[in-house]
Design a protein around this motif. Structure first.
Motif, PDB file in Angstrom:
ATOM      1  N   ARG A   5       0.978  -1.041   0.010  1.00  0.00           N
ATOM      2  CA  ARG A   5       0.053  -0.102  -0.079  1.00  0.00           C
ATOM      3  C   ARG A   5       0.898   1.057  -0.026  1.00  0.00           C
ATOM      4  O   ARG A   5       0.170   2.340   0.440  1.00  0.00           O
ATOM      5  N   ASP A   6       2.214   1.032  -0.202  1.00  0.00           N
ATOM      6  CA  ASP A   6       3.184   2.310  -0.345  1.00  0.00           C
ATOM      7  C   ASP A   6       3.986   1.930  -1.144  1.00  0.00           C
ATOM      8  O   ASP A   6       4.636   0.807  -1.654  1.00  0.00           O
ATOM      9  N   GLN A   7       4.710   3.033  -1.957  1.00  0.00           N
ATOM     10  CA  GLN A   7       5.657   2.907  -3.033  1.00  0.00           C
ATOM     11  C   GLN A   7       7.002   2.280  -2.494  1.00  0.00           C
ATOM     12  O   GLN A   7       7.460   1.422  -3.263  1.00  0.00           O
ATOM     13  N   ALA A   8       7.371   2.768  -1.410  1.00  0.00           N
ATOM     14  CA  ALA A   8       8.820   2.304  -0.805  1.00  0.00           C
ATOM     15  C   ALA A   8       8.758   0.852  -0.578  1.00  0.00           C
ATOM     16  O   ALA A   8       9.887  -0.070  -1.092  1.00  0.00           O
ATOM     17  N   SER A   9       7.892   0.374  -0.078  1.00  0.00           N
ATOM     18  CA  SER A   9       7.802  -1.212   0.229  1.00  0.00           C
ATOM     19  C   SER A   9       7.533  -1.944  -0.980  1.00  0.00           C
ATOM     20  O   SER A   9       8.557  -3.005  -1.260  1.00  0.00           O
ATOM     21  N   LEU A  10       6.885  -1.484  -1.951  1.00  0.00           N
ATOM     22  CA  LEU A  10       6.697  -2.130  -3.200  1.00  0.00           C
ATOM     23  C   LEU A  10       8.079  -2.174  -3.907  1.00  0.00           C
ATOM     24  O   LEU A  10       8.568  -3.063  -4.706  1.00  0.00           O
ATOM     25  N   ILE A  14      10.116  -5.347  -5.449  1.00  0.00           N
ATOM     26  CA  ILE A  14      10.527  -5.394  -6.792  1.00  0.00           C
ATOM     27  C   ILE A  14      12.008  -5.516  -7.255  1.00  0.00           C
ATOM     28  O   ILE A  14      12.615  -6.346  -7.858  1.00  0.00           O
ATOM     29  N   ALA A  15      12.882  -4.747  -6.461  1.00  0.00           N
ATOM     30  CA  ALA A  15      14.283  -4.635  -6.633  1.00  0.00           C
ATOM     31  C   ALA A  15      14.777  -6.116  -6.278  1.00  0.00           C
ATOM     32  O   ALA A  15      15.823  -6.670  -6.920  1.00  0.00           O
ATOM     33  N   PRO A  93      -1.597   1.889  -4.211  1.00  0.00           N
ATOM     34  CA  PRO A  93      -0.698   3.019  -3.792  1.00  0.00           C
ATOM     35  C   PRO A  93      -1.837   4.005  -3.293  1.00  0.00           C
ATOM     36  O   PRO A  93      -2.898   4.269  -3.703  1.00  0.00           O
ATOM     37  N   ARG A  94      -1.311   4.889  -2.307  1.00  0.00           N
ATOM     38  CA  ARG A  94      -1.825   6.122  -1.915  1.00  0.00           C
ATOM     39  C   ARG A  94      -1.626   7.188  -2.805  1.00  0.00           C
ATOM     40  O   ARG A  94      -0.903   7.006  -3.762  1.00  0.00           O
ATOM     41  N   ILE A  95      -2.422   8.499  -2.712  1.00  0.00           N
ATOM     42  CA  ILE A  95      -2.345   9.250  -3.689  1.00  0.00           C
ATOM     43  C   ILE A  95      -1.124   9.935  -3.927  1.00  0.00           C
ATOM     44  O   ILE A  95      -0.515  10.476  -4.615  1.00  0.00           O
ATOM     45  N   GLN A  96      -0.255   9.886  -2.586  1.00  0.00           N
ATOM     46  CA  GLN A  96       1.113  10.543  -2.449  1.00  0.00           C
ATOM     47  C   GLN A  96       2.135   9.921  -3.106  1.00  0.00           C
ATOM     48  O   GLN A  96       3.215  10.177  -3.286  1.00  0.00           O
ATOM     49  N   ASP A  97       1.623   8.494  -3.160  1.00  0.00           N
ATOM     50  CA  ASP A  97       2.857   7.669  -3.808  1.00  0.00           C
ATOM     51  C   ASP A  97       2.699   7.898  -5.352  1.00  0.00           C
ATOM     52  O   ASP A  97       3.849   7.621  -6.052  1.00  0.00           O
ATOM     53  N   LEU A 137       4.521   2.640 -14.169  1.00  0.00           N
ATOM     54  CA  LEU A 137       5.800   1.732 -14.753  1.00  0.00           C
ATOM     55  C   LEU A 137       7.118   2.048 -14.301  1.00  0.00           C
ATOM     56  O   LEU A 137       7.828   1.143 -14.124  1.00  0.00           O
ATOM     57  N   ARG A 138       7.339   3.137 -13.653  1.00  0.00           N
ATOM     58  CA  ARG A 138       8.741   3.649 -13.102  1.00  0.00           C
ATOM     59  C   ARG A 138       8.687   2.763 -11.933  1.00  0.00           C
ATOM     60  O   ARG A 138       9.746   2.032 -11.404  1.00  0.00           O
ATOM     61  N   GLN A 139       7.649   2.635 -10.982  1.00  0.00           N
ATOM     62  CA  GLN A 139       7.585   1.839  -9.683  1.00  0.00           C
ATOM     63  C   GLN A 139       7.878   0.440  -9.736  1.00  0.00           C
ATOM     64  O   GLN A 139       8.415  -0.438  -9.280  1.00  0.00           O
ATOM     65  N   VAL A 140       6.988  -0.093 -10.751  1.00  0.00           N
ATOM     66  CA  VAL A 140       6.840  -1.565 -10.727  1.00  0.00           C
ATOM     67  C   VAL A 140       7.849  -2.076 -11.715  1.00  0.00           C
ATOM     68  O   VAL A 140       8.198  -3.444 -11.615  1.00  0.00           O
ATOM     69  N   GLN A 141       8.455  -1.386 -12.714  1.00  0.00           N
ATOM     70  CA  GLN A 141       9.543  -1.951 -13.514  1.00  0.00           C
ATOM     71  C   GLN A 141       9.254  -3.326 -14.288  1.00  0.00           C
ATOM     72  O   GLN A 141       9.966  -4.250 -14.444  1.00  0.00           O
TER      73      GLN A 141
END
Length: 279
Positions: A5-10, A14-15, A93-97, A137-141
């Motif tokens: 539910r947040d960019q950082a943990s996703l 993914i990395a 994601p949240r809106i801020q993500d 796409l940038r976040q999920v790669q």
């Protein structure tokens, strides 16, 4: 199925998958999932090691605040469907993500296709699509991303986006998923009664008729016949046109080299429905 539910943990997860050389298939959604969405994940499962789904109702691609507010949100059911189809990662994601500073679209030049059809009817809509898809796409790669042909113009926009930004992802278009009676499945169908869903078959029936007429009938005559179909109904025809699949420009003169597609937008009981069909 893992839920983020947040960019950082996703991004961190993914990395790790990337280090393991896992191939990633991705299909972003705005939720209110149905079997049309599930068909994308079924295709993706055959071609990738890991399947990622996102659910995010993107405010910047709505021109109408009321439409945004009424857009169906069914998170619990969405997650159940995703798990059952075998999705590995659900990203909510949240809106801020997606919009870390302000909820505003970036501006894009998609070579003119953004001004046709839906772009003409909904100014700025495709800037919103480009902004959210680019960020996801940038976040999920992903190695591969999947989009349905029901939103045919959106698919063309995303292909152009990937070209403009030189993104390392393969974009796949999936055929329109229809109910047995021909109705194109759509999240907006959730706002229709069973009777209204039956009435919505007018889109598929009209497009099927257009496909039959197209080889032998003049385009102006086809447009007139489509207008007549809706004249004596309670449904509002927003637009109908036949366009070149590549340029999305409305047909002027048939070319044997070109491929054409009919596009139809109709309002039924305050719900905007779209459909299309190759001619």
């Amino acid at each position: 199925m893992k839920v983020f539910r947040d960019q950082a943990s996703l991004v961190e997860y993914i990395a790790q998958l990337k280090k393991e050389n896992k191939t990633i298939g991705f299909a972003p959604t705005m939720g209110a999932l149905h079997q049309g969405h599930m068909s994308l994940y079924s295709i993706a499962k055959k071609e990738n090691d890991i399947i990622v789904a996102s659910v995010f109702v993107n405010p910047t691609q709505f021109n109408n605040l009321e439409d945004l507010e009424k857009y169906p949100r069914t998170e619990e059911n969405d997650l159940l469907l995703l798990e059952n189809i075998g999705v590995d990662i659900a990203y909510l994601p949240r809106i801020q993500d997606i919009y870390p500073t302000e909820t505003k679209s970036k501006s894009y030049d998609f070579g003119g296709i953004e001004n046709e059809m839906e772009g003409a009817a909904r100014p700025g809509h495709f800037d919103g699509v480009g902004t959210v898809v680019s960020e996801l796409l940038r976040q999920v790669q992903p190695d591969n991303a999947y989009f349905g042909e029901k939103d045919f113009q959106q698919l063309a926009i995303i292909r152009k986006l990937v070209e403009i930004k030189n993104l390392k992802v393969n974009i796949h278009g999936a055929p329109i998923f229809r109910a047995e009676n021909g109705l194109a499945l759509s999240s907006r169908n959730a706002r229709l009664t069973e009777k209204e869903k039956e009435e919505a078959l007018i889109l598929y029936q009209t497009l099927s008729q257009v496909k039959e007429w197209f080889p032998t009938m003049d385009y102006a005559e086809i447009k007139e016949k489509v207008a007549q179909i809706f004249e004596n109904t309670p449904y509002e025809l927003e637009y109908f046109l036949i366009a070149d699949e590549k340029t999305l420009k409305e047909l002027e003169e048939k070319s044997p080299e070109a491929h054409y597609r009919a596009f139809l937008v109709v309002w039924i009981s305050g719900v905007r429905l779209i459909d299309n069909m190759a001619c």
